[in-house]
Design an enzyme around this catalytic site. Structure first.
Site, short mmCIF file in Angstrom:
data_model
loop_
_atom_site.label_atom_id
_atom_site.label_comp_id
_atom_site.label_asym_id
_atom_site.label_seq_id
_atom_site.Cartn_x
_atom_site.Cartn_y
_atom_site.Cartn_z
N ARG A 80 11.35 -44.72 6.06
CA ARG A 80 12.76 -44.96 6.39
C ARG A 80 13.01 -46.45 6.64
O ARG A 80 14.06 -46.97 6.28
CB ARG A 80 13.18 -44.12 7.60
CG ARG A 80 13.11 -42.62 7.28
CD ARG A 80 14.39 -41.91 7.63
NE ARG A 80 14.45 -40.63 6.93
CZ ARG A 80 14.75 -39.47 7.51
NH1 ARG A 80 15.02 -39.43 8.80
NH2 ARG A 80 14.82 -38.38 6.79
N THR A 116 -5.81 -41.67 14.52
CA THR A 116 -7.03 -40.87 14.73
C THR A 116 -6.96 -40.24 16.11
O THR A 116 -6.48 -40.88 17.06
CB THR A 116 -8.32 -41.73 14.65
OG1 THR A 116 -9.42 -40.98 15.18
CG2 THR A 116 -8.23 -43.03 15.42
N ASP A 155 -9.39 -39.82 17.93
CA ASP A 155 -10.51 -40.32 18.74
C ASP A 155 -10.14 -41.43 19.72
O ASP A 155 -10.87 -41.69 20.67
CB ASP A 155 -11.64 -40.83 17.82
CG ASP A 155 -12.17 -39.74 16.91
OD1 ASP A 155 -11.99 -38.56 17.24
OD2 ASP A 155 -12.75 -40.09 15.86
N GLU A 190 -18.68 -34.66 21.66
CA GLU A 190 -19.56 -34.30 20.53
C GLU A 190 -20.61 -35.37 20.23
O GLU A 190 -21.69 -35.06 19.74
CB GLU A 190 -18.73 -34.01 19.26
CG GLU A 190 -17.97 -35.21 18.73
CD GLU A 190 -17.27 -34.95 17.40
OE1 GLU A 190 -17.55 -33.93 16.75
OE2 GLU A 190 -16.45 -35.80 17.01
O1 F6P Z 1 -12.26 -38.92 13.49
C1 F6P Z 1 -11.63 -37.72 13.78
C2 F6P Z 1 -12.62 -36.60 13.86
O2 F6P Z 1 -11.93 -35.42 14.17
C3 F6P Z 1 -13.78 -36.81 14.82
O3 F6P Z 1 -13.42 -36.57 16.17
C4 F6P Z 1 -14.81 -35.85 14.28
O4 F6P Z 1 -16.10 -36.28 14.61
C5 F6P Z 1 -14.58 -35.94 12.79
O5 F6P Z 1 -13.26 -36.42 12.61
C6 F6P Z 1 -14.71 -34.62 12.06
O6 F6P Z 1 -14.54 -34.88 10.71
P1 F6P Z 1 -14.34 -33.77 9.58
O7 F6P Z 1 -12.97 -33.17 9.77
O8 F6P Z 1 -14.47 -34.51 8.31
O9 F6P Z 1 -15.40 -32.74 9.82
#
Ligand code: F6P
Length: 327
Positions: free
Chosen positions: A28, A129, A131, A226
């Site tokens: 936009r 992201t 993260d 993780e």
């Molecule tokens: O970067 C975002 C993310 O969700 C991370 O937190 C995770 O480690 C990764 O992507 C998972 O990636 P995929 O969806 O490719 O398995």
């Protein structure tokens, strides 16, 4: 530098709630500035294949509130090679695209910086992201929504954990950083949090859990990032389960996984994405490129991609102390 006439927009890497709001804002704003807009589908994979679609203000109607990305996303191995990037640059030339706005995480922004270095592509990045691990912005698009999703799930887990006096190890996303874990441990009232930025020690974990579960005979929730060094929630559950001292404790693992990536963006993410999308176009119009647009201390700021991709965003250790003190 050529006049700006036709701008390509793409989303790449792991999708994040709010990417659509950012696509809408970029589109936009470009339309208001009377510039042409090209949607590049499936991130760098689509750039290499020339998977381009014309986009206008109308085609981004009704996407602000949707998770995922209407442009689709991908992780392209071929783009990681100089040959792949050269093909992508050739496709951009053929489509008369003068500049790019790329929305994604660290891999996306590294790719953007390489396109600038190797092919002179004018490019501005938006941090998208869940993260939140990007230097140059206080928050990334998608982080707030993912955090809210994780906390909502922790609340649900708390009910069942409490009913059975169980120990739950809840694993959250975050790649190699602990922003989601740390914040949802505080917001979800977890008894313990394990993050990659702080080395975990099995003995310490065992002692802490043991005293929590036997002294108070109640449920406990441990949030595990993780990327934490011991191998994630299943590995920690195995280490506890194989110790006789934990025979009396009923342990369960719940991996929240991709639930954290989906769903409608929170209000905060919608506003952030809208500001950053418009900010990216303004950056190009003001002659900036090879930068990421972020919000730092409340204001829209540009940070060179060289810095974004080489510096690590620090975890706030005050938050870690807070999580420990309140647990
Ligand atoms: O970067 C975002 C993310 O969700 C991370 O937190 C995770 O480690 C990764 O992507 C998972 O990636 P995929 O969806 O490719 O398995």
């Amino acid at each position: 530098m050529n006049e700006l006439r036709r701008v390509g927009i793409y989303t790449s890497g792991g999708d994040a709630p709010g990417m659509n709001a950012c696509v809408r804002a970029v589109t936009r704003t470009l339309q208001v500035e009377e510039l042409e807009i090209v949607g590049i589908r499936r991130g760098y994979a689509g750039m290499i294949e020339g998977d381009f679609v014309e986009v206008d203000g109308q085609s981004v109607s009704n996407i602000l509130q949707k998770g995922g990305t209407i442009l689709k996303s991908a992780r392209s191995k071929r783009f990681q090679t100089p040959e792949g990037r050269a093909v992508a640059a050739e496709q951009l030339r053929k489509a008369d695209i003068d500049a790019l706005v790329g929305i994604g995480g660290d891999g996306t922004l590294r790719g953007a910086h390489l396109m600038r270095q190797e092919h002179g592509t004018r490019i501005v990045g938006c941090p998208g992201t869940i993260d939140n691990n990007l230097f140059g912005t206080d928050e990334t698009i998608g982080f707030d929504t993912a955090l809210n999703t994780a906390i909502e799930n922790i609340d649900r887990i708390r009910d069942t954990a409490d009913a059975h006096d169980r120990l739950f190890l809840v694993e959250v996303m975050g790649a190699d950083s602990g922003f989601i874990a740390l914040n949802c441990a505080i917001g979800g009232g977890a008894e313990m949090v394990l993050i990659p930025e702080f080395e975990s020690d099995v003995l310490h974990i065992k002692n802490r859990i043991h005293s929590l579960m036997s002294a108070q005979s109640r449920s406990s929730i441990v949030v595990v990032a993780e990327g934490e060094g011991l191998g994630g929630a299943p590995a920690i559950a195995d280490a506890l389960g194989s110790d006789r001292a934990f025979d009396h404790i009923d342990i369960r693992v719940c991996i929240l996984g991709h639930t954290q990536r989906g769903g409608p963006p929170s209000a905060r993410d919608r506003v952030l994405a809208s500001r950053l999308g418009t900010g990216a176009v303004k950056a190009l119009l003001d002659g900036f490129d090879d930068v990421m647009v972020g919000v730092v201390d409340g204001d829209v700021k540009y940070t060179p991609l060289s810095e974004v991709t080489s510096r690590k965003k620090d975890i706030n250790y005050e938050l870690l102390k807070l999580a420990q003190m309140l647990s």
